[in-house]
Write a protein that holds these residues in place. Structure first.
Motif, PDB file in Angstrom:
ATOM      1  N   LYS A   3     -60.639 -30.409   0.977  1.00 17.58           N
ATOM      2  CA  LYS A   3     -60.217 -29.492   2.030  1.00 17.58           C
ATOM      3  C   LYS A   3     -58.793 -28.991   1.802  1.00 17.58           C
ATOM      4  CE  LYS A   3     -63.187 -31.627   5.533  1.00 17.58           C
ATOM      5  NZ  LYS A   3     -63.239 -32.291   6.867  1.00 17.58           N
ATOM      6  N   ARG A   4     -57.973 -29.820   1.161  1.00 14.96           N
ATOM      7  CA  ARG A   4     -56.595 -29.433   0.837  1.00 14.96           C
ATOM      8  C   ARG A   4     -56.289 -29.870  -0.589  1.00 14.96           C
ATOM      9  NH1 ARG A   4     -51.991 -31.359   4.424  1.00 14.96           N
ATOM     10  NH2 ARG A   4     -51.067 -29.318   4.086  1.00 14.96           N
ATOM     11  N   ILE A   5     -55.762 -28.934  -1.377  1.00 17.00           N
ATOM     12  CA  ILE A   5     -55.424 -29.217  -2.766  1.00 17.00           C
ATOM     13  C   ILE A   5     -53.981 -28.809  -3.023  1.00 17.00           C
ATOM     14  CG2 ILE A   5     -55.939 -28.725  -5.188  1.00 17.00           C
ATOM     15  CD1 ILE A   5     -58.790 -28.108  -4.400  1.00 17.00           C
ATOM     16  N   LEU A   6     -53.197 -29.735  -3.535  1.00 15.20           N
ATOM     17  CA  LEU A   6     -51.838 -29.440  -3.975  1.00 15.20           C
ATOM     18  C   LEU A   6     -51.903 -29.125  -5.465  1.00 15.20           C
ATOM     19  CD1 LEU A   6     -48.749 -29.467  -3.272  1.00 15.20           C
ATOM     20  CD2 LEU A   6     -48.746 -31.831  -4.108  1.00 15.20           C
ATOM     21  N   LYS A  30     -56.803 -33.546  -3.135  1.00 14.59           N
ATOM     22  CA  LYS A  30     -56.625 -33.489  -4.579  1.00 14.59           C
ATOM     23  C   LYS A  30     -55.218 -32.999  -4.906  1.00 14.59           C
ATOM     24  CE  LYS A  30     -60.923 -34.446  -5.886  1.00 14.59           C
ATOM     25  NZ  LYS A  30     -61.295 -35.591  -6.759  1.00 14.59           N
ATOM     26  N   ILE A  31     -54.715 -33.462  -6.047  1.00 15.42           N
ATOM     27  CA  ILE A  31     -53.497 -32.913  -6.649  1.00 15.42           C
ATOM     28  C   ILE A  31     -53.863 -32.512  -8.064  1.00 15.42           C
ATOM     29  CG2 ILE A  31     -51.127 -33.372  -7.391  1.00 15.42           C
ATOM     30  CD1 ILE A  31     -50.950 -35.482  -5.183  1.00 15.42           C
ATOM     31  N   VAL A  32     -53.713 -31.229  -8.377  1.00 15.31           N
ATOM     32  CA  VAL A  32     -54.114 -30.713  -9.682  1.00 15.31           C
ATOM     33  C   VAL A  32     -52.880 -30.242 -10.447  1.00 15.31           C
ATOM     34  CG1 VAL A  32     -55.522 -29.038 -10.940  1.00 15.31           C
ATOM     35  CG2 VAL A  32     -56.356 -29.995  -8.765  1.00 15.31           C
ATOM     36  N   PHE A  33     -52.614 -30.879 -11.589  1.00 10.12           N
ATOM     37  CA  PHE A  33     -51.566 -30.439 -12.505  1.00 10.12           C
ATOM     38  C   PHE A  33     -52.194 -29.484 -13.525  1.00 10.12           C
ATOM     39  CE2 PHE A  33     -49.634 -34.186 -10.765  1.00 10.12           C
ATOM     40  CZ  PHE A  33     -48.257 -34.087 -10.977  1.00 10.12           C
ATOM     41  N   LEU A  34     -51.553 -28.345 -13.755  1.00  9.95           N
ATOM     42  CA  LEU A  34     -52.111 -27.322 -14.641  1.00  9.95           C
ATOM     43  C   LEU A  34     -51.690 -27.485 -16.100  1.00  9.95           C
ATOM     44  CD1 LEU A  34     -51.790 -24.128 -12.393  1.00  9.95           C
ATOM     45  CD2 LEU A  34     -53.744 -25.679 -12.654  1.00  9.95           C
ATOM     46  N   GLY A  35     -50.983 -28.568 -16.431  1.00  7.58           N
ATOM     47  CA  GLY A  35     -50.694 -28.848 -17.829  1.00  7.58           C
ATOM     48  C   GLY A  35     -49.321 -28.415 -18.295  1.00  7.58           C
ATOM     49  N   ASP A  36     -49.106 -28.482 -19.624  1.00 10.99           N
ATOM     50  CA  ASP A  36     -47.823 -28.206 -20.273  1.00 10.99           C
ATOM     51  C   ASP A  36     -46.741 -29.146 -19.732  1.00 10.99           C
ATOM     52  OD1 ASP A  36     -48.933 -26.297 -21.879  1.00 10.99           O
ATOM     53  OD2 ASP A  36     -47.718 -24.647 -21.149  1.00 10.99           O
ATOM     54  N   GLU A 119     -63.708 -27.035  -7.946  1.00 15.20           N
ATOM     55  CA  GLU A 119     -63.774 -27.576  -6.587  1.00 15.20           C
ATOM     56  C   GLU A 119     -64.126 -26.440  -5.631  1.00 15.20           C
ATOM     57  OE1 GLU A 119     -64.288 -30.129  -4.111  1.00 15.20           O
ATOM     58  OE2 GLU A 119     -62.881 -31.128  -5.467  1.00 15.20           O
ATOM     59  N   GLU A 120     -64.985 -26.713  -4.655  1.00  9.31           N
ATOM     60  CA  GLU A 120     -65.383 -25.688  -3.692  1.00  9.31           C
ATOM     61  C   GLU A 120     -64.662 -25.901  -2.366  1.00  9.31           C
ATOM     62  OE1 GLU A 120     -69.450 -24.635  -1.334  1.00  9.31           O
ATOM     63  OE2 GLU A 120     -69.554 -24.485  -3.529  1.00  9.31           O
ATOM     64  N   SER A 242     -44.422 -20.719 -11.722  1.00 10.49           N
ATOM     65  CA  SER A 242     -43.137 -20.308 -11.146  1.00 10.49           C
ATOM     66  C   SER A 242     -42.279 -21.478 -10.663  1.00 10.49           C
ATOM     67  CB  SER A 242     -43.369 -19.331  -9.984  1.00 10.49           C
ATOM     68  OG  SER A 242     -44.196 -19.917  -8.996  1.00 10.49           O
ATOM     69  N   ARG A 243     -42.483 -22.646 -11.229  1.00 10.69           N
ATOM     70  CA  ARG A 243     -41.632 -23.809 -10.966  1.00 10.69           C
ATOM     71  C   ARG A 243     -41.602 -24.193  -9.489  1.00 10.69           C
ATOM     72  NH1 ARG A 243     -35.643 -23.891 -13.376  1.00 10.69           N
ATOM     73  NH2 ARG A 243     -35.345 -22.514 -11.616  1.00 10.69           N
ATOM     74  N   GLN A 244     -42.745 -24.141  -8.835  1.00 11.24           N
ATOM     75  CA  GLN A 244     -42.891 -24.633  -7.475  1.00 11.24           C
ATOM     76  C   GLN A 244     -44.350 -24.980  -7.259  1.00 11.24           C
ATOM     77  OE1 GLN A 244     -42.207 -21.474  -4.490  1.00 11.24           O
ATOM     78  NE2 GLN A 244     -42.253 -20.040  -6.192  1.00 11.24           N
ATOM     79  N   CYS A 245     -44.605 -25.863  -6.330  1.00 10.82           N
ATOM     80  CA  CYS A 245     -45.982 -26.279  -6.070  1.00 10.82           C
ATOM     81  C   CYS A 245     -46.650 -25.336  -5.068  1.00 10.82           C
ATOM     82  CB  CYS A 245     -46.000 -27.712  -5.547  1.00 10.82           C
ATOM     83  SG  CYS A 245     -45.495 -28.934  -6.784  1.00 10.82           S
ATOM     84  N   PHE A 246     -47.973 -25.382  -5.064  1.00  9.18           N
ATOM     85  CA  PHE A 246     -48.765 -24.501  -4.215  1.00  9.18           C
ATOM     86  C   PHE A 246     -49.821 -25.318  -3.477  1.00  9.18           C
ATOM     87  CE2 PHE A 246     -46.804 -21.769  -7.202  1.00  9.18           C
ATOM     88  CZ  PHE A 246     -46.716 -20.514  -6.630  1.00  9.18           C
ATOM     89  N   MET A 247     -50.263 -24.779  -2.338  1.00  9.30           N
ATOM     90  CA  MET A 247     -51.257 -25.455  -1.523  1.00  9.30           C
ATOM     91  C   MET A 247     -52.471 -24.560  -1.309  1.00  9.30           C
ATOM     92  SD  MET A 247     -51.891 -28.330   0.073  1.00  9.30           S
ATOM     93  CE  MET A 247     -50.297 -29.089   0.492  1.00  9.30           C
ATOM     94  N   ILE A 248     -53.645 -25.165  -1.412  1.00  4.01           N
ATOM     95  CA  ILE A 248     -54.894 -24.525  -1.019  1.00  4.01           C
ATOM     96  C   ILE A 248     -55.415 -25.312   0.169  1.00  4.01           C
ATOM     97  CG2 ILE A 248     -57.249 -23.971  -1.729  1.00  4.01           C
ATOM     98  CD1 ILE A 248     -56.160 -23.985  -4.643  1.00  4.01           C
ATOM     99  N   ASP A 249     -55.639 -24.626   1.278  1.00  7.78           N
ATOM    100  CA  ASP A 249     -55.992 -25.299   2.539  1.00  7.78           C
ATOM    101  C   ASP A 249     -57.118 -24.525   3.194  1.00  7.78           C
ATOM    102  OD1 ASP A 249     -56.095 -26.331   5.164  1.00  7.78           O
ATOM    103  OD2 ASP A 249     -53.956 -26.824   5.128  1.00  7.78           O
ATOM    104  N   GLU A 250     -58.213 -25.199   3.506  1.00  6.83           N
ATOM    105  CA  GLU A 250     -59.370 -24.520   4.091  1.00  6.83           C
ATOM    106  C   GLU A 250     -59.063 -23.936   5.476  1.00  6.83           C
ATOM    107  OE1 GLU A 250     -62.683 -27.002   4.815  1.00  6.83           O
ATOM    108  OE2 GLU A 250     -61.709 -28.187   6.379  1.00  6.83           O
TER     109      GLU A 250
END
Length: 260
Positions: A3-6, A30-36, A119-120, A242-250
């Motif tokens: 329901k919420r992904i950082l 969930k917490i998803v790191f995009l790599g690098d 993730e849905e 862009s050197r900051q975290c983002f949130m996905i929230d239903e």
């Protein structure tokens, strides 16, 4: 179902991820790191004094939260993880002096990483990769390895995501992961792989309905944004290096928003 992904964009030895992760760890699914994770940019603030220790902290976060934390790999990880990829992707910025040390780290912790994550949320499949999946590259992979009917290849299909993750297991997969686009090389192809595609190359997918690209929302990094820009977004994607975290929230209308 989350329901919420950082989401943590490209780290490159920076420590911007620490405060948001500490703050939201217990409040997200969930917490998803995009790599690098390695290869810092020169003369940039917010860097860890010890790049290796910074990476160890991320690995420990994953070990302690196995089901919650997702660690994706980017091109700056793959050239340490795979000796073949390193040889094929010669244009990478890479720490040659520490290559063996970083290579050993990825080999010892290979089971903690993946290339893609699906993730849905609210009926929309979100696909997370390092650089985004283009129609051109997915078609190339299918034609080379899978040879499935087009209508059986959809980025919204968990089986296709699993197949993408298995590209890391074989030499032919490494060759496909090492594909670069014309934005980076005169000898490049129409678009790069999911580790190499630059944001302008996504506009070259002239048939976004192909392979389910119009049915998913892609989240990726890779193309460094200039200071002051949070993301480049459209109906079907968000590029957020862009050197900051983002949130996905239903519970929010925006598909993704930054955390400052």
């Amino acid at each position: 179902m989350a329901k919420r992904i950082l989401v943590v964009p490209d780290v490159h030895g920076r420590i911007f991820w620490k405060k948001p992760v500490a703050e939201y760890l217990d409040g997200v699914d969930k917490i998803v790191f995009l790599g690098d994770y390695f290869d810092p940019y020169l003369a940039e603030d917010g860097l860890a004094d010890n790049l290796f220790q910074n990476m160890e902290e991320i690995l420990q976060l994953k070990r302690e939260n196995t089901g919650k934390v997702v660690l994706l790999k980017g091109n700056h990880d793959q050239h340490y993880s795979s000796a073949l990829f390193k040889e094929l992707a010669r244009g990478s910025r890479m720490d040659k002096l520490n290559w063996q040390k970083y290579h050993d780290l990825f080999q010892e912790n290979g089971n903690l990483f993946q290339l893609a994550y699906l993730e849905e949320i609210n009926g929309t499949p979100y696909v997370f990769t390092h650089a985004g999946v283009t129609q051109y590259w997915l078609h190339k992979v299918n034609a080379k390895l899978w040879q499935l009917p087009d209508d059986q290849v959809s980025l919204a299909d968990p089986d296709i995501i699993a197949r993408i993750n298995r590209l890391d297991d074989a030499g032919e997969g490494q060759k496909l992961l090492a594909v670069v686009g014309r934005s980076r090389s005169w000898f490049g192809e129409e678009t790069g792989s999911m580790l190499w595609a630059d944001i302008d190359e996504h506009a070259l997918s002239d048939a976004p309905e192909s392979y389910g690209l119009n049915r998913v929302f892609q989240v990726f990094g890779h193309t460094k944004l200039q200071e002051g820009y949070e993301m480049i977004a459209s109906e079907n994607l968000a590029m957020i290096d862009s050197r900051q975290c983002f949130m996905i929230d239903e519970n929010l209308k925006d598909k993704i928003h930054s955390i400052k």
